[in-house]
Design a protein around this motif. Structure first.
Motif: not given
Length: 210
Positions: A111-140
């Motif tokens: 039984i242990c305590r995992s490393k703290g990563k601080g405030f993280a976004g959905v891609m790092k925290r939950h493995g979301f794919a994120g948005g497109r990287d091209s064609h003027g997309f602004e919500w990567h």
């Protein structure tokens, strides 16, 4: 008999087993722990012992805790943990418990305590794919929609979003006990254990070993 002890994660190493296979191992210092309090059904409503691990300076100990440790006849401890036992009368205040408790044990839980990563976004925290990287997309790296407008007109509880990551209590079960080194108060378990080096852990016998 107590089934768990306090310890500290030292780090990782690897050794060859009897078949010549290189095995990844986590090195954990287990104990020595000292009994700092004994609880019984008559006085507390349940049977348990409190154990302390690793000395700390007396000047960094509060007066109530200082009196608590003096009553047990031990030096102030950094970490305390309560262990349920069926027979508290078999223990004494100040009694030393060592890693020998795990000699002959084949599997253990950590039984242990995992490393703290601080405030993280959905891609790092939950493995979301994120948005497109091209064609003027602004919500990567944005999460996207979190709910409809007309119905249900609210965000469901448990929706995966950005937030605090890590620093959680984690239990790794049924780790194979590779080796116990009593003279160094060290136990080697197969595989990795969450948490930083020198972080406190609780090592207990696996369910089938109790």
């Amino acid at each position: 008999m107590a089934t768990m002890l306090l310890g500290k994660k030292i780090g990782m190493t690897s050794l060859y087993d009897e078949k010549g296979v290189l095995v990844p191992l986590t090195v954990i210092q287990v104990g020595p722990c000292y009994v700092t309090q004994i609880k019984t059904e008559e006085t507390d409503g349940y049977n348990a012992i409190q154990i302390g691990f690793e000395d700390k300076k007396e000047k960094r100990t509060t007066k109530p805790l200082k009196g608590h440790f003096e009553k047990a006849g031990v030096k102030p401890k950094r970490a305390l943990h309560e262990v349920r036992v069926p027979n508290p009368q078999d223990y004494e205040l100040g009694q030393e418990l060592t890693v020998q408790l795990f000699e002959g044990v084949k599997r253990a839980d950590v039984i242990c305590r995992s490393k703290g990563k601080g405030f993280a976004g959905v891609m790092k925290r939950h493995g979301f794919a994120g948005g497109r990287d091209s064609h003027g997309f602004e919500w990567h790296r944005h999460p996207g929609s979190i709910g409809a407008s007309a119905y249900p007109s609210r965000v469901f509880k448990g929706t995966r979003m950005a937030g605090h990551m890590g620093d959680k209590r984690r239990t790794v079960r049924n780790l194979k006990v590779f080796k116990v080194i009593p003279d160094k108060n060290v136990i080697l378990v197969r595989g990795s254990v969450p948490g930083a080096r020198n972080g406190y852990v609780v090592v207990r016998r696996a369910k089938d070993e109790r």
